[in-house]
Each structure stands twice: as structure tokens, then as C-alpha cells.
Design a protein around this motif. Structure first.
Motif, PDB file in Angstrom:
ATOM      1  N   HIS A  78     -11.978   9.256 -37.167  1.00 29.87           N
ATOM      2  CA  HIS A  78     -12.960   8.718 -36.228  1.00 29.87           C
ATOM      3  C   HIS A  78     -13.393   7.331 -36.677  1.00 29.87           C
ATOM      4  N   GLY A  79     -13.240   6.350 -35.790  1.00 24.20           N
ATOM      5  CA  GLY A  79     -13.674   4.996 -36.078  1.00 24.20           C
ATOM      6  C   GLY A  79     -12.894   4.292 -37.173  1.00 24.20           C
ATOM      7  N   ALA A  80     -11.765   4.841 -37.576  1.00 22.55           N
ATOM      8  CA  ALA A  80     -10.964   4.231 -38.641  1.00 22.55           C
ATOM      9  C   ALA A  80     -10.301   2.949 -38.157  1.00 22.55           C
ATOM     10  N   ASN A  81     -10.160   1.988 -39.048  1.00 20.02           N
ATOM     11  CA  ASN A  81      -9.480   0.737 -38.742  1.00 20.02           C
ATOM     12  C   ASN A  81      -8.052   0.828 -39.261  1.00 20.02           C
ATOM     13  N   LEU A  82      -7.111   1.020 -38.344  1.00 13.98           N
ATOM     14  CA  LEU A  82      -5.690   1.116 -38.663  1.00 13.98           C
ATOM     15  C   LEU A  82      -4.936  -0.057 -38.041  1.00 13.98           C
ATOM     16  N   GLU A  83      -5.635  -1.173 -37.857  1.00 11.26           N
ATOM     17  CA  GLU A  83      -5.017  -2.342 -37.237  1.00 11.26           C
ATOM     18  C   GLU A  83      -3.819  -2.802 -38.065  1.00 11.26           C
ATOM     19  N   GLY A  84      -2.669  -2.895 -37.392  1.00 10.28           N
ATOM     20  CA  GLY A  84      -1.450  -3.350 -38.051  1.00 10.28           C
ATOM     21  C   GLY A  84      -0.876  -2.374 -39.060  1.00 10.28           C
ATOM     22  N   ALA A  85      -1.368  -1.145 -39.076  1.00 11.05           N
ATOM     23  CA  ALA A  85      -0.863  -0.137 -40.027  1.00 11.05           C
ATOM     24  C   ALA A  85       0.552   0.295 -39.657  1.00 11.05           C
ATOM     25  N   ASP A  86       1.324   0.671 -40.656  1.00  8.93           N
ATOM     26  CA  ASP A  86       2.688   1.170 -40.478  1.00  8.93           C
ATOM     27  C   ASP A  86       2.640   2.688 -40.544  1.00  8.93           C
ATOM     28  N   LEU A  87       2.724   3.328 -39.379  1.00 10.13           N
ATOM     29  CA  LEU A  87       2.680   4.783 -39.273  1.00 10.13           C
ATOM     30  C   LEU A  87       4.019   5.345 -38.805  1.00 10.13           C
ATOM     31  N   ARG A  88       5.090   4.616 -39.066  1.00 10.80           N
ATOM     32  CA  ARG A  88       6.407   5.076 -38.620  1.00 10.80           C
ATOM     33  C   ARG A  88       6.741   6.426 -39.240  1.00 10.80           C
TER      34      ARG A  88
END
Length: 167
Positions: A41-51
């Protein structure tokens, strides 16, 4: 909660049922991570690599919650988001090509209610059965009905709708 993990490489880590409320994971590498049942909740995953990450339902039917999360420009190619909740999430410019969003349980679809997918890459993604609402924003020219998504009405608050909710 409130973890500062910006840019950290956590490839393949088991975060099953982890809590990342309001965490800063911008630019983090979460490739092939198990995030089933995690709360973001509300986490900042901007530009994260979740491949290749597992963001779907866990073995008990619990789901990954990305309510209000910032996934702007995140790379989710090949991730399993089956049953995940992206309620109010920002997926602007996110790469969702190859994402698996299949409904595993009849009452636990992937939810995009209020999500912003403006500029997201959705080519070749099977979104059949994924739910959305009037507040969901799509890339230009994207037709959710043609893509097999299911529109759900927004839930009204109990009591007088003109009254703000009590904190």
C-alpha cells in the motif's frame, strides 16, 4: 513499513506475505521475487524491475495488494499478477507485456479499479476477466471491453453518500 530500498538488487528474494507499506523501492530490482500475499500500500516502485515476479494469489487465496502504489515506468514483463489488486495504483508508462493476469479463483480477479495505465505497454497481454471501474485510466486507443475486461461499479460508502467518511 517505510523501508528505504531504492535501487537495491533483491533478485529472486522470497517476500511471501511481506509488508512494504509506504516503502521506497524506486528503481529496485525485484526480478523473479515471490511477492504473493504482500502488502504494498502506497509503496513507491517507480522504475522498479519486477520482471518474472509473482504478485498473484498465494496458496491460501490471499492476494498481493498494491493499493495506491506508484509503479510509474515499472517493468512487469512476464510477471504473474493473477488476482493482484492494483486499486488506485499508478501504472503510467509501465511495461506489462507478457503479464499473466488469469483468474485463478472465480471471486478473486485481478483488480485495476481506479488505476492509471496512461501510456502503459499492454501489447499482447491477456486481460480477460480483469476488473476495472469508471476511474480507471487507459492508454490512448485502448478499449477495455474489446480486451475482455469486466467493468465493475464503484462501491458506495455506507450511510449518506454526501457525508465524508469518518476517520
Amino acid at each position: 513499513m517505510f523501508a528505504e530500498l531504492s535501487g537495491v538488487d533483491m533478485t529472486g528474494t522470497d517476500f511471501y506475505w511481506a509488508s512494504f507499506h509506504d516503502a521506497n523501492l524506486s528503481g529496485a530490482v525485484l526480478r523473479d521475487c515471490d511477492l504473493r500475499g504482500a502488502m504494498l500500500h502506497g509503496a513507491n516502485l517507480e522504475g522498479a524491475d519486477l520482471r518474472g515476479a509473482s504478485l498473484g494469489l498465494d496458496n491460501l487465496g490471499g492476494t498481493t495488494e498494491l493499493h495506491g502504489a506508484n509503479l510509474k515506468g515499472a517493468d512487469l514483463r512476464g510477471a504473474d499478477v493473477s488476482g493482484a489488486e492494483f486499486i488506485g495504483a499508478c501504472l503510467t508508462g509501465a511495461d506489462l507485456r507478457g503479464v499473466r493476469a488469469l483468474e485463478c479463483l472465480p471471486d478473486r480477479p485481478t483488480r485495476l479499479s481506479g488505476a492509471d495505465l496512461t501510456g502503459a505497454k499492454l501489447e499482447g497481454v491477456d486481460l480477460s476477466g480483469v476488473t476495472y471501474d469508471d476511474a480507471t485510466r487507459w492508454p490512448n486507443g485502448f478499449d477495455p471491453e474489446k480486451a475482455g475486461l469486466v467493468k465493475r461499479a464503484q462501491k458506495q460508502r455506507a450511510g449518506n453518500p454526501a457525508q465524508p467518511a469518518k476517520s
